[in-house]
Design an enzyme around this catalytic site. Structure first.
Site, PDB file in Angstrom:
ATOM      1  N   PRO A 138       0.818  -1.221   0.000  1.00 23.34           N
ATOM      2  CA  PRO A 138       0.000   0.000   0.000  1.00 23.34           C
ATOM      3  C   PRO A 138       0.853   1.273   0.000  1.00 23.34           C
ATOM      4  O   PRO A 138       0.504   2.259  -0.639  1.00 23.34           O
ATOM      5  CB  PRO A 138      -0.820  -0.129   1.284  1.00 23.34           C
ATOM      6  CG  PRO A 138      -0.911  -1.603   1.540  1.00 23.34           C
ATOM      7  CD  PRO A 138       0.346  -2.205   0.993  1.00 23.34           C
ATOM      8  N   GLU A 373       5.593  -2.894 -13.159  1.00 26.06           N
ATOM      9  CA  GLU A 373       7.027  -3.231 -13.305  1.00 26.06           C
ATOM     10  C   GLU A 373       7.874  -1.975 -13.476  1.00 26.06           C
ATOM     11  O   GLU A 373       8.859  -1.966 -14.240  1.00 26.06           O
ATOM     12  CB  GLU A 373       7.229  -4.284 -14.401  1.00 26.06           C
ATOM     13  CG  GLU A 373       6.441  -5.544 -14.049  1.00 26.06           C
ATOM     14  CD  GLU A 373       6.969  -6.821 -14.598  1.00 26.06           C
ATOM     15  OE1 GLU A 373       8.140  -6.894 -15.003  1.00 26.06           O
ATOM     16  OE2 GLU A 373       6.176  -7.797 -14.617  1.00 26.06           O
ATOM     17  N   GLY A 374       7.481  -0.927 -12.779  1.00 25.67           N
ATOM     18  CA  GLY A 374       8.185   0.362 -12.821  1.00 25.67           C
ATOM     19  C   GLY A 374       7.471   1.310 -13.753  1.00 25.67           C
ATOM     20  O   GLY A 374       7.342   1.032 -14.954  1.00 25.67           O
TER      21      GLY A 374
HETATM   22  N1  CAA Z   1      19.266  -3.755 -11.104  1.00 22.70           N
HETATM   23  C1  CAA Z   1      20.036  -4.288 -10.130  1.00 22.70           C
HETATM   24  N2  CAA Z   1      20.213  -3.691  -8.936  1.00 22.70           N
HETATM   25  C2  CAA Z   1      19.593  -2.515  -8.737  1.00 22.70           C
HETATM   26  C3  CAA Z   1      18.785  -1.907  -9.706  1.00 22.70           C
HETATM   27  C4  CAA Z   1      18.627  -2.581 -10.936  1.00 22.70           C
HETATM   28  N3  CAA Z   1      17.862  -2.099 -11.914  1.00 22.70           N
HETATM   29  N4  CAA Z   1      18.300  -0.757  -9.213  1.00 22.70           N
HETATM   30  C5  CAA Z   1      18.786  -0.627  -7.984  1.00 22.70           C
HETATM   31  N5  CAA Z   1      19.562  -1.695  -7.688  1.00 22.70           N
HETATM   32  C6  CAA Z   1      20.300  -1.932  -6.444  1.00 22.70           C
HETATM   33  C7  CAA Z   1      21.339  -0.861  -6.218  1.00 22.70           C
HETATM   34  O1  CAA Z   1      22.577  -1.231  -6.791  1.00 22.70           O
HETATM   35  C8  CAA Z   1      21.413  -0.800  -4.715  1.00 22.70           C
HETATM   36  O2  CAA Z   1      22.186  -1.865  -4.194  1.00 22.70           O
HETATM   37  P1  CAA Z   1      23.538  -1.617  -3.345  1.00 22.70           P
HETATM   38  O3  CAA Z   1      23.261  -0.512  -2.375  1.00 22.70           O
HETATM   39  O4  CAA Z   1      23.793  -2.926  -2.713  1.00 22.70           O
HETATM   40  O5  CAA Z   1      24.537  -1.232  -4.363  1.00 22.70           O
HETATM   41  C9  CAA Z   1      19.999  -1.106  -4.279  1.00 22.70           C
HETATM   42  O6  CAA Z   1      19.380  -1.793  -5.362  1.00 22.70           O
HETATM   43  C10 CAA Z   1      19.197   0.122  -3.917  1.00 22.70           C
HETATM   44  O7  CAA Z   1      19.214   0.960  -5.053  1.00 22.70           O
HETATM   45  P2  CAA Z   1      19.025   2.514  -4.963  1.00 22.70           P
HETATM   46  O8  CAA Z   1      19.902   3.088  -3.898  1.00 22.70           O
HETATM   47  O9  CAA Z   1      19.169   3.025  -6.341  1.00 22.70           O
HETATM   48  O10 CAA Z   1      17.510   2.619  -4.436  1.00 22.70           O
HETATM   49  P3  CAA Z   1      16.461   3.759  -4.669  1.00 22.70           P
HETATM   50  O11 CAA Z   1      15.465   3.602  -3.593  1.00 22.70           O
HETATM   51  O12 CAA Z   1      17.111   5.087  -4.852  1.00 22.70           O
HETATM   52  O13 CAA Z   1      15.792   3.404  -6.098  1.00 22.70           O
HETATM   53  C11 CAA Z   1      14.387   2.141  -7.570  1.00 22.70           C
HETATM   54  C12 CAA Z   1      15.398   2.133  -6.432  1.00 22.70           C
HETATM   55  C13 CAA Z   1      15.135   2.000  -8.884  1.00 22.70           C
HETATM   56  C14 CAA Z   1      13.521   3.373  -7.611  1.00 22.70           C
HETATM   57  C15 CAA Z   1      13.521   0.896  -7.255  1.00 22.70           C
HETATM   58  O14 CAA Z   1      12.882   1.088  -6.013  1.00 22.70           O
HETATM   59  C16 CAA Z   1      12.528   0.566  -8.319  1.00 22.70           C
HETATM   60  O15 CAA Z   1      12.865  -0.040  -9.326  1.00 22.70           O
HETATM   61  N6  CAA Z   1      11.234   0.896  -8.098  1.00 22.70           N
HETATM   62  C17 CAA Z   1      10.159   0.447  -8.950  1.00 22.70           C
HETATM   63  C18 CAA Z   1       9.590  -0.815  -8.379  1.00 22.70           C
HETATM   64  C19 CAA Z   1       8.898  -1.643  -9.399  1.00 22.70           C
HETATM   65  O16 CAA Z   1       9.329  -1.775 -10.542  1.00 22.70           O
HETATM   66  N7  CAA Z   1       7.814  -2.300  -8.970  1.00 22.70           N
HETATM   67  C20 CAA Z   1       7.115  -3.200  -9.795  1.00 22.70           C
HETATM   68  C21 CAA Z   1       6.329  -4.158  -8.953  1.00 22.70           C
HETATM   69  S1  CAA Z   1       6.146  -5.754  -9.657  1.00 22.70           S
HETATM   70  C22 CAA Z   1       4.930  -5.655 -10.801  1.00 22.70           C
HETATM   71  O17 CAA Z   1       4.507  -4.601 -11.204  1.00 22.70           O
HETATM   72  C23 CAA Z   1       4.480  -6.969 -11.342  1.00 22.70           C
HETATM   73  C24 CAA Z   1       3.171  -6.915 -12.044  1.00 22.70           C
HETATM   74  O18 CAA Z   1       2.143  -6.596 -11.488  1.00 22.70           O
HETATM   75  C25 CAA Z   1       3.106  -7.294 -13.436  1.00 22.70           C
END
Ligand code: CAA
Length: 389
Positions: A138, A373-374
């Site tokens: 949520p 998925e983002g």
């Molecule tokens: N690939 C691999 N590792 C990654 C990554 C990626 N694309 N993005 C971030 N990471 C890692 C980073 O390297 C970091 O690890 P370390 O500290 O160990 O180096 C860790 O993850 C945290 O990353 P950030 O500091 O960049 O974190 P953040 O909070 O600033 O940002 C974000 C992260 C990219 C915004 C992430 O939260 C994100 O992708 N959010 C979107 C979530 C999402 O896609 N949800 C979809 C839900 S599933 C779905 O939708 C399924 C469905 O219904 C069909």
């Protein structure tokens, strides 16, 4: 059979005989098995159980998984070709397929133990059961590190408490991959990914979402109240859960990009056909330049999206870095899907606004590809970060 060739930045898009036959099988399946009853399933938000069972039999539910674990052993290019064809007709079916393939099976094969693979991956990849991926909450959508669901370390098990939202396959799945916080002090490095079986005491299925589009896929909240999950069900080392979710989503985004591409291409194909059937002012509407320009622009943008999707898939198959390519493909293809389906409704005029012509459904289905998925905004963030990495 002729092969389609495309060259892009030194990449060879020569589709093999095998890839072309997967494409053809998916196209036939979509026309023969998914198209009948699609308006009714959309109206009634009815899960396509029988069709998903057949998709399992055809090998579409574990396409990239090794045959050793019940999969089809195909490459990512074959997967996106199948996703595109199925999404042209039925994006509800393709999201069920995409989550099972990209977010559940791929993650288990890449990071699971041998025991986990034999116990869970084999039935999932062969389509005997389907899986769910539980990251969103949520209060944690785009901000995925803010996990409120907890997985307390109790020695030989985790005690899971919390709520997951908007979970695709929420009701129909037998197994859920659940992301939860174990050690809050360690922030995202204190998050774990756990395999949780349906039927485990305290694990219940919550509200079914009444959605704008992809209505035949079942999207639910999932509730966890003092759910005991054995330690052997953790994926990877302690604290690997967030990395697991992110790397799984990198591949998932290629699947959703292919879904968006299929939605756009499906709407375009229907529009091209309609424009040669419908007459206005004494001639086919295709003969009016206003319609030709729309179709020309749709065809061009769809082809550009296709190149990005194939490129991301090929990079993944070649074990090259595909994080940025996947985000670009998902961003662009989903924007094209929303735009092209809106144009398709416009080309169909009044018929486009009613259900039996399919384009209004595709327009509703397109919207989610810019969100799950983002979101498009998150894809831009991922792309920008990669620019300076
Ligand atoms: N690939 C691999 N590792 C990654 C990554 C990626 N694309 N993005 C971030 N990471 C890692 C980073 O390297 C970091 O690890 P370390 O500290 O160990 O180096 C860790 O993850 C945290 O990353 P950030 O500091 O960049 O974190 P953040 O909070 O600033 O940002 C974000 C992260 C990219 C915004 C992430 O939260 C994100 O992708 N959010 C979107 C979530 C999402 O896609 N949800 C979809 C839900 S599933 C779905 O939708 C399924 C469905 O219904 C069909």
């Amino acid at each position: 059979m002729a092969s389609a060739t495309l060259e892009l930045q030194g990449m060879n898009f020569n589709l093999s005989e095998e890839q072309l036959s997967v494409q053809e099988a998916a196209r036939d399946f979509a026309q023969n098995e998914l198209l009948p009853g699609i308006v009714e399933r959309d109206n009634e938000a009815k899960f396509p159980a029988e069709q998903v069972r057949k998709m399992g039999e055809l090998g579409f539910m574990g396409m990239m998984v090794s045959p050793e674990y019940g999969g089809s052993g195909m490459d990512t290019v074959s997967y996106v070709l199948a996703m595109e064809e199925i999404s042209k007709v039925d994006p509800s079916a393709s999201v069920i397929m995409s989550v099972n393939n990209s977010l559940v099976c791929w993650g288990l094969e890449a990071y699971g133990t041998e025991e986990q693979k034999h116990k869970y991956l084999t039935p999932l990849a062969s389509g005997q059961i389907i899986g769910a991926f539980c990251l969103s909450e949520p209060e944690a959508g785009s901000d995925a590190t803010s996990q409120a669901t907890t997985a307390e370390d109790k020695g030989d098990y985790y005690l899971v408490n919390g709520t997951k939202n908007w979970i695709t396959n929420g009701n129909s799945s037998s197994v859920a991959l659940v992301i939860a916080q174990t050690d809050r002090d360690k922030k995202h490095r204190g998050i774990n990914a756990l395999i949780v079986e349906k039927g485990t005491p305290g694990f219940t299925v919550g509200k079914k979402e009444d959605k704008m589009g992809i209505r035949a896929s079942d999207t639910h909240s999932l509730l966890f109240t003092d759910v005991k999950v054995p330690k052997e069900n953790r994926i990877g080392d302690d604290g690997f859960g967030f990395k697991f979710a992110m790397s799984t989503l990198n591949g998932g985004r290629i699947g959703i990009a292919a879904q968006a591409l299929g939605i756009a291409a499906g709407a375009y194909e229907l529009s091209l056909k309609y424009s040669q059937e419908r007459k206005a002012f004494g001639r086919q509407i295709f003969d009016h330049q206003a319609i030709q320009f729309k179709l020309a622009e749709m065809a061009t943008k769809i082809e550009a999206a296709r190149l990005l999707v194939y490129k991301a898939a090929r990079l993944k198959d070649e074990h090259k870095d595909y994080v940025q390519a996947a985000a670009m493909a998902k961003l662009f293809a989903s924007e094209v899907a929303m735009w092209a389906t809106t144009e398709a409704v416009q080309i169909h005029g009044g018929y486009g606004y009613v259900k039996e012509y399919h384009v209004e459904r595709l327009m509703r289905d397109a919207k989610i590809t810019q969100i799950y998925e983002g979101t498009s905004e998150i894809q831009k963030l991922v792309i920008a970060r990669e620019l300076i990495r």
